[in-house]
Enzyme design. Structure first.
Site, PDB file in Angstrom:
ATOM      1  N   THR B 156       0.828  -1.117  -0.037  1.00  0.00           N
ATOM      2  CA  THR B 156       0.106   0.096   0.116  1.00  0.00           C
ATOM      3  C   THR B 156       0.974   1.293   0.181  1.00  0.00           C
ATOM      4  O   THR B 156       1.279   1.697  -1.057  1.00  0.00           O
ATOM      5  CB  THR B 156      -1.055   0.001   0.957  1.00  0.00           C
ATOM      6  OG1 THR B 156      -0.246  -0.029   2.341  1.00  0.00           O
ATOM      7  CG2 THR B 156      -2.068  -1.160   1.133  1.00  0.00           C
ATOM      8  N   LYS B 182       3.360  -6.817   4.010  1.00  0.00           N
ATOM      9  CA  LYS B 182       3.497  -5.697   3.802  1.00  0.00           C
ATOM     10  C   LYS B 182       2.806  -4.829   5.208  1.00  0.00           C
ATOM     11  O   LYS B 182       2.495  -5.466   6.089  1.00  0.00           O
ATOM     12  CB  LYS B 182       2.249  -5.280   2.767  1.00  0.00           C
ATOM     13  CG  LYS B 182       0.952  -5.616   3.139  1.00  0.00           C
ATOM     14  CD  LYS B 182      -0.081  -4.942   3.922  1.00  0.00           C
ATOM     15  CE  LYS B 182       0.096  -3.285   3.236  1.00  0.00           C
ATOM     16  NZ  LYS B 182      -0.581  -2.501   4.452  1.00  0.00           N
ATOM     17  N   THR B 193      -0.269  -4.489  12.371  1.00  0.00           N
ATOM     18  CA  THR B 193      -0.876  -3.975  11.324  1.00  0.00           C
ATOM     19  C   THR B 193      -0.405  -4.246  10.013  1.00  0.00           C
ATOM     20  O   THR B 193       0.032  -3.733   9.419  1.00  0.00           O
ATOM     21  CB  THR B 193      -1.382  -2.556  11.402  1.00  0.00           C
ATOM     22  OG1 THR B 193      -1.775  -2.528  12.644  1.00  0.00           O
ATOM     23  CG2 THR B 193      -2.594  -2.441  10.518  1.00  0.00           C
ATOM     24  N   GLU B 273       6.013   4.565   7.435  1.00  0.00           N
ATOM     25  CA  GLU B 273       5.489   5.832   6.784  1.00  0.00           C
ATOM     26  C   GLU B 273       6.374   6.905   7.220  1.00  0.00           C
ATOM     27  O   GLU B 273       6.082   7.250   8.554  1.00  0.00           O
ATOM     28  CB  GLU B 273       3.916   5.905   7.157  1.00  0.00           C
ATOM     29  CG  GLU B 273       3.045   5.220   6.205  1.00  0.00           C
ATOM     30  CD  GLU B 273       1.547   5.187   6.539  1.00  0.00           C
ATOM     31  OE1 GLU B 273       1.337   5.878   7.493  1.00  0.00           O
ATOM     32  OE2 GLU B 273       0.918   4.693   5.628  1.00  0.00           O
ATOM     33  N   ASN B 396      -0.082  10.746   6.656  1.00  0.00           N
ATOM     34  CA  ASN B 396      -1.506  10.389   7.216  1.00  0.00           C
ATOM     35  C   ASN B 396      -2.406  11.202   7.312  1.00  0.00           C
ATOM     36  O   ASN B 396      -3.575  10.983   7.839  1.00  0.00           O
ATOM     37  CB  ASN B 396      -1.038   9.683   8.731  1.00  0.00           C
ATOM     38  CG  ASN B 396      -0.486   8.243   8.623  1.00  0.00           C
ATOM     39  OD1 ASN B 396      -0.957   7.393   8.064  1.00  0.00           O
ATOM     40  ND2 ASN B 396       0.641   8.337   8.844  1.00  0.00           N
TER      41      ASN B 396
END
Lengths: 401, 401
Positions: B156, B182, B193, B273, B396
């Site tokens: 993603t 992932k 997660t 991220e 985010n």
């Protein structure tokens, strides 16, 4: 009953009769801004109560002040910004002792009746010589209109001084509750990493003062959570002068105290480091208050949710993902019954998409209202938080340098 | 025993014998990138185990897959990016059912032996027509070298595919464990997660597979916490083909599985991220493993600590402030005994400042090692996290738009 909150800015701790305060430059801050505040209770009563952080790592001032307030008598509160005096070892405690002794000597009161509060960086010793010299200056500047000066001297990354007061004119006479607070980072429950002094000229005994303060802070400062980080220095002190001669009933006193605390707590959220939104997360339909609080706190601590709010994205999926992290033993609910309403638009009904997220306008206002219905009981709980922004990251990555 | 991890990039799920995989473009992602992966176990064994998120709000794929794996038999795993299929109601579950039936029909296996995983935005229905058409394409592309293509199709916000494998040549023959994962946001324990598929050609029974997988994930994926946010979709599936004929002892198998999981977990942290630092928080001197874990997690969830790391500020005060939030009933320790060492420099000893923070160089390396000694027992626990950066906030706050 009538209520007077017309003075803006509020004089804060000197709104009630029987108090003097001051704020001066002791030279603790490199910026040269005011950094030492003093609040003195002239009586006739010297009743006091206080609540402190529940962190196990606490500053020397907290260790000292817990002891000072334990007999329900406090005559003065001395507060400095420019250094937290936390993790400073035996020397740090000695510095607190010296500070209380200095205040006691100059004011001719017992050092054991002096509460000491410090805020700033952890792990650095205070320049105690400057601080002690500053106490003389602070005493010489004491005034019945010094509340705003005191509120200004306790600011760290705060951009505005925070003061509030409320005057009650009732059957039992006229009395006032006033207060000041600081805190813009490390804001989380138990308490909201902050220093706060509240004064009242009502006639209140020590037991009532303590119960009222615990009730008020549990509904206010304990329900703001700006960044999830619990401080080592949180102290809320209530000083009772009794100078009005008015004797409120305990419920009425608690209500007034709660209102002043709520106003100060709201001001802390409004001035939180780098925030662009103040977010009220309300959980309704909770089986118990504790259940509602656990769900609300899970949401207010989600960086993904808070970053979405910063992006003006009504991302209810991130709300539900956090609600689901609360164990069933803490908060019973059926995940397929959850509703989420953001700024009046029900974006999620029965655990799935409902109104289009495009109907939610987050950009227009600083305040955001997120309503979560658990459909599991009668309780309603609100916790305030802020969004996660670039400015938060900037302020907190550059703070020490 | 010799170990082969020389292939770079690792073929991941097709490193072990008895597996085919593929990754194709089904059109679920607006970007047109690969978004559908398939992993098929050719046997002879069809043993499987899986662990899932402990979130109470879970996607329809998790509900389906828990059931599918409950008999210890799985023949294929189909995974899509481009949509999480979470909070999508009865239609969402029907879409999972259709997907499993489609895979079952084309591969001539039972739909009940198909695990389904989805990742992406919460609350949006999947374009099921595209997904079902994509299954035909994925089956036609199945290959014994398709592991990297599959790993690419489940990305993603990941910037790189994550694959790892390990070949053991021991007394009991040669066998391999390989895997792909992932996950770059919503990374928190229970699990981190993420979606992960691990394959092995060792001969392992269902009970051993389940125990080994739970042991391995508890030491690896459960000990990374990038942003404190638990996902609704975490699924780690272990497929056992037994094609090597080698029968490892359970301890050896668990060790190899743990090593592959650790490598994948480390890769998730390295690609989190917006992160600029990978931070290992190690708690030593803990009375129990649970105590060490609680303290490590308290630190890895502190936005103030993580922002300080981003600013290359070895702010040990923020470390201690978090350590102090852990209740004594969970982790006994004396606050005046705490030591903190950052990148080899002891900046805090016995709860107070020790070596100057200027001796710590955080800017030079992406990896940061924070060592906290509780002086309360023999246990040592490490949790990995990332710093809190502007890029995290950016990614985010803009994700859904």
């Amino acid at each position: 009953m009538t209520v007077d909150t017309t003075a803006h800015p509020s004089p804060g701790v000197t709104a009630a009769a029987g108090f003097q305060a001051s704020g001066v430059v002791a030279g603790l801050k490199a910026s040269g801004r005011p950094d030492l505040a003093l609040v003195v209770n002239e009586g006739p009563s010297q009743v006091a109560a206080a609540v402190f952080t529940t962190n196990r790592v606490v500053g020397a001032p907290v260790v000292w002040s817990r002891q000072a307030v334990s007999d329900g008598v406090v005559s003065a509160v001395v507060l400095n910004s420019g250094g937290a005096n936390v993790c400073t070892g035996p020397d740090g405690f000695l510095d607190v002792h010296r500070t209380a002794e200095k205040v006691g000597n100059v004011l001719e009161i017992s050092p054991g009746d002096v509460v000491v509060c410090s805020t700033g960086l952890i792990g650095e010793p205070l320049p105690i010589g400057k601080l002690l010299a500053g106490v003389d200056d602070a005493v010489s500047h004491l005034s019945r209109t010094g509340g705003l000066a005191a509120a200004t001297a306790i600011m760290t990354t705060d951009t505005v001084p925070k003061t509030a007061h409320l005057t009650i004119q009732g059957d039992r006479g006229e009395w006032t509750v006033g207060g000041m607070a600081k805190g813009a980072g490390m804001l989380a429950p138990g308490l909201a990493t902050m220093l706060c002094v509240i004064t009242t000229d009502a006639v209140v005994d020590a037991e009532t003062a303590d119960a009222a303060l615990r009730a008020a802070t549990s509904q206010t400062f304990d329900r703001i959570d700006s960044d999830g980080c619990m401080s080592t220095s949180d102290t809320v002190t209530l000083l009772v002068s009794g100078a009005s001669g008015a004797v409120p009933d305990p419920a009425g006193f608690t209500a007034a105290l709660t209102q002043v605390c709520a106003e100060l707590a709201r001001a802390l959220v409004a001035d939180a480091e780098g925030a662009s939104h103040d977010i009220a997360v309300t959980v309704m339909g909770a089986s118990t208050e504790a259940a509602g609080l656990a769900v609300a706190r899970a949401v207010t601590r989600s960086n993904l949710f808070k970053a979405a709010m910063f992006g003006n994205d009504p991302n209810w999926g991130r709300v539900l993902a956090q609600v689901g992290t609360v164990p069933e033993s803490v908060a019973p609910f059926d995940p397929d019954q959850l509703d989420v309403t953001i700024n009046g638009v029900m974006v999620c009904k029965s655990g799935g998409a409902y109104r289009p997220r495009t109907e939610v306008d987050l950009a227009a206002n600083r305040e955001v209202h997120v309503l979560i219905d658990l459909h599991a009981g009668p309780e309603v709980v609100t916790v305030w938080t802020n969004d996660l922004t670039h400015d938060y990251v900037h302020e907190n990555s550059a703070y020490a340098t």
